[in-house]
Design a protein around this motif. Structure first.
Motif, PDB file in Angstrom:
ATOM      1  N   THR A  94       0.873  -1.166   0.000  1.00  0.00           N
ATOM      2  CA  THR A  94       0.000   0.000   0.000  1.00  0.00           C
ATOM      3  C   THR A  94       0.916   1.223   0.000  1.00  0.00           C
ATOM      4  N   VAL A  95       0.807   2.048  -1.039  1.00  0.00           N
ATOM      5  CA  VAL A  95       1.702   3.185  -1.216  1.00  0.00           C
ATOM      6  C   VAL A  95       1.023   4.459  -0.710  1.00  0.00           C
ATOM      7  N   LEU A 208       6.139   4.548   1.775  1.00  0.00           N
ATOM      8  CA  LEU A 208       5.982   5.994   1.624  1.00  0.00           C
ATOM      9  C   LEU A 208       6.840   6.515   0.475  1.00  0.00           C
ATOM     10  N   THR A 209       6.216   7.288  -0.432  1.00  0.00           N
ATOM     11  CA  THR A 209       6.958   7.981  -1.488  1.00  0.00           C
ATOM     12  C   THR A 209       6.776   9.491  -1.301  1.00  0.00           C
ATOM     13  N   ARG A 237      11.647   9.486  -3.106  1.00  0.00           N
ATOM     14  CA  ARG A 237      11.215  10.798  -3.593  1.00  0.00           C
ATOM     15  C   ARG A 237      11.048  10.789  -5.112  1.00  0.00           C
ATOM     16  N   TYR A 238      11.826   9.907  -5.780  1.00  0.00           N
ATOM     17  CA  TYR A 238      11.834   9.871  -7.237  1.00  0.00           C
ATOM     18  C   TYR A 238      10.943   8.753  -7.808  1.00  0.00           C
ATOM     19  N   ALA A 239      10.071   8.204  -6.984  1.00  0.00           N
ATOM     20  CA  ALA A 239       9.257   7.067  -7.443  1.00  0.00           C
ATOM     21  C   ALA A 239       8.495   7.411  -8.718  1.00  0.00           C
ATOM     22  N   GLY A 240       7.942   8.618  -8.795  1.00  0.00           N
ATOM     23  CA  GLY A 240       7.167   9.014  -9.976  1.00  0.00           C
ATOM     24  C   GLY A 240       8.030   9.105 -11.229  1.00  0.00           C
TER      25      GLY A 240
END
Length: 251
Positions: A94-95, A208-209, A237-240
């Motif tokens: 679950t993000v 967590l992103t 932080r760069y997941a997107g």
């Protein structure tokens, strides 16, 4: 070949570059007042770094994704955060993504987005809320989160960011310790994330992103609030943008 992901959010733009299957660069810069100008600045930096855009594949995401004219494709941030988290975490999760102007909860099953929910159109419970309240207290976000660990467990009850700021100013005037006000501010965000998770139906593990993943005191207090250890990654932080670059490989 280079595969480039560009995630232009409301406060920060993130860029990821893969050379074939190797992740070779991640960086972020402020979005500023214009996502069009931000996209131009990214193009200049990529070209100065030796990236030939004419022979690369580019996917843009985030609210500013339509401002990237050299992108081969635009994709929603939900899909990109899902792909990026699968790359970083490698398992069902679950993000939680706390962005500058919204908070998203995404369920990943077998590497795919199975379901998601977003907060309503309000800055409360987002990174922008934390930034505004930090400014009111005269500290940075990281310092606010550290102070919160030492404060009393008070509540900021106002649901609206404007009224919440007035409540914080009233607490300052009443002589409430800054550490306790900081704890109330963090409680306000973690409480909204908890409510969104409850509405969505979260399953462990939770990942967590977003920029707050780099602030360990915040991750600690979020874990405490939702009652389960929150996992993250130094590149979360760069997941997107990582997800966007991975999708570029499939064009």
């Amino acid at each position: 070949m280079n595969y480039i992901g560009i995630d232009i959010g409301s406060t920060a733009a993130k860029v990821t570059v893969f050379n074939d299957n190797a992740l070779v660069d991640n960086y972020a810069l402020p979005t500023g007042w214009s996502s069009v100008e931000t996209a131009k600045a990214i193009r200049t930096r990529l070209e100065k770094g030796g990236v030939d855009l004419s022979s690369s594949k580019v996917v843009a995401t985030g609210y500013g994704r339509i401002s990237v004219p050299y992108a081969d494709k635009t994709v929603t941030e939900i899909t990109c955060h899902g792909a990026g988290t699968t790359y970083l975490f490698g398992k069902n999760a679950t993000v939680i993504d706390i962005g500058g102007q919204d908070t998203k909860i995404i369920t990943l099953v077998d590497g795919k987005v199975a379901d998601f929910v977003m907060n309503d159109k309000c800055a409360a419970g987002t990174g922008k809320f934390l930034e505004l309240m930090s400014n009111t207290l005269g500290v940075g976000i990281e310092e606010l989160a550290r102070m919160a660990l030492e404060g009393e467990n008070i509540a900021i009850t106002s649901m609206c960011t404007v009224f919440a700021e007035s409540e914080v100013i009233s607490l300052i005037g009443a002589g409430t310790k800054r550490e306790s006000i900081a704890r109330g501010i963090v409680n306000s965000i973690t409480g909204r994330v908890y409510a969104l998770l409850h509405k969505h139906g979260a399953k462990d593990p939770v990942f967590l992103t977003g920029g707050l993943c780099e602030i360990e005191p915040f991750v600690h207090l979020l874990s405490e609030k939702i009652g389960t250890p929150v996992k993250t990654n130094s590149m979360a932080r760069y997941a997107g943008s990582i997800g966007a670059a991975l999708i570029a490989m499939k064009i």
